[in-house]
Design a protein around this motif. Structure first.
Motif, PDB file in Angstrom:
ATOM      1  N   LEU A   4       1.998   2.791   6.499  1.00 48.94           N
ATOM      2  CA  LEU A   4       1.865   3.284   5.312  1.00 48.94           C
ATOM      3  C   LEU A   4       3.128   4.055   4.928  1.00 48.94           C
ATOM      4  N   ARG A  49      -6.107  -5.960   4.603  1.00 47.94           N
ATOM      5  CA  ARG A  49      -5.618  -4.788   4.786  1.00 47.94           C
ATOM      6  C   ARG A  49      -6.073  -3.847   3.689  1.00 47.94           C
ATOM      7  N   ILE A  51      -6.562  -1.281   1.054  1.00 50.91           N
ATOM      8  CA  ILE A  51      -6.036   0.081   0.855  1.00 50.91           C
ATOM      9  C   ILE A  51      -6.445   0.689  -0.514  1.00 50.91           C
ATOM     10  N   THR A  52      -6.228   2.022  -0.522  1.00 45.31           N
ATOM     11  CA  THR A  52      -6.589   2.540  -2.007  1.00 45.31           C
ATOM     12  C   THR A  52      -5.367   3.478  -2.244  1.00 45.31           C
ATOM     13  N   ILE A  53      -4.950   3.537  -3.414  1.00 45.23           N
ATOM     14  CA  ILE A  53      -3.645   4.102  -4.117  1.00 45.23           C
ATOM     15  C   ILE A  53      -4.232   5.270  -4.992  1.00 45.23           C
ATOM     16  N   LYS A  98       2.139  -2.070  -2.735  1.00 51.11           N
ATOM     17  CA  LYS A  98       1.895  -3.228  -2.125  1.00 51.11           C
ATOM     18  C   LYS A  98       2.977  -4.142  -1.822  1.00 51.11           C
ATOM     19  N   GLY A 125      -4.316   8.576   5.546  1.00 55.10           N
ATOM     20  CA  GLY A 125      -3.476   7.981   4.787  1.00 55.10           C
ATOM     21  C   GLY A 125      -2.049   8.879   4.694  1.00 55.10           C
ATOM     22  N   VAL A 141      -1.770   7.161  -0.713  1.00 55.01           N
ATOM     23  CA  VAL A 141      -2.346   6.008  -0.486  1.00 55.01           C
ATOM     24  C   VAL A 141      -2.877   6.019   1.069  1.00 55.01           C
ATOM     25  N   SER A 142      -4.199   5.227   1.055  1.00 57.56           N
ATOM     26  CA  SER A 142      -4.978   5.499   2.273  1.00 57.56           C
ATOM     27  C   SER A 142      -5.465   4.121   2.756  1.00 57.56           C
ATOM     28  N   GLU A 143      -5.522   3.931   4.052  1.00 53.90           N
ATOM     29  CA  GLU A 143      -6.606   2.892   4.515  1.00 53.90           C
ATOM     30  C   GLU A 143      -7.822   2.817   4.204  1.00 53.90           C
TER      31      GLU A 143
END
Length: 147
Positions: A4, A49, A51-53, A98, A125, A141-143
């Protein structure tokens, strides 16, 4: 798999969006990663993969940002303008994140979470508190996908 983005990279990616569009450059701020969470825009990116932003803001910062984005007096900014501003900023920043992660996944749609108290980065994150002029934002940003 690329790691990340580091906090400094998150600040730089956000500033790529804001400097180009608004002439604002956000810089990392030392100290705890918390901001008054009046509004948070979260954008999930599902796929191989996930992720969340997210970008969180206090009311004053969100109104100041919206005033610049909509080219209007701060007194004329309403909550829907604040929501639109955070969503758009999150969407554009997510696109850069991204790309930085070389993800071949479609962006989701940013959603607004109303909050009280402080926003903190989710576990697993990276986050950075950034400021430009009088605006403070928490960018993270996190997984995984937020619920």
């Amino acid at each position: 798999m690329k790691p990340l983005p580091a906090p400094e990279v998150l600040a730089r990616l956000l500033s790529q969006v804001t400097n180009t569009l608004l002439g604002l450059t956000f810089a990392p701020v030392e100290g705890p990663h918390a901001v008054g969470a009046w509004r948070t825009a979260e954008l999930p990116i599902p796929g191989a993969r996930p992720i969340t932003i997210g970008i969180s803001s206090d009311r004053e910062s969100c109104e100041a940002l919206s005033s610049v984005i909509f080219s209007c007096e701060r007194a004329n900014v309403d909550e829907s303008m604040c929501d639109d501003s955070l969503r758009e900023l999150t969407n554009m920043t997510a696109g850069l994140i991204k790309s930085a992660l070389a993800l071949d996944q479609s962006l989701g749609l940013p959603r607004i979470r109303l909050g009280g108290g402080s926003a903190r980065m989710p576990p697993m994150g990276q986050s950075v508190m950034v400021k430009a002029q009088q605006m403070g934002l928490l960018v993270w940003v996190s997984e995984g996908l937020s619920v």
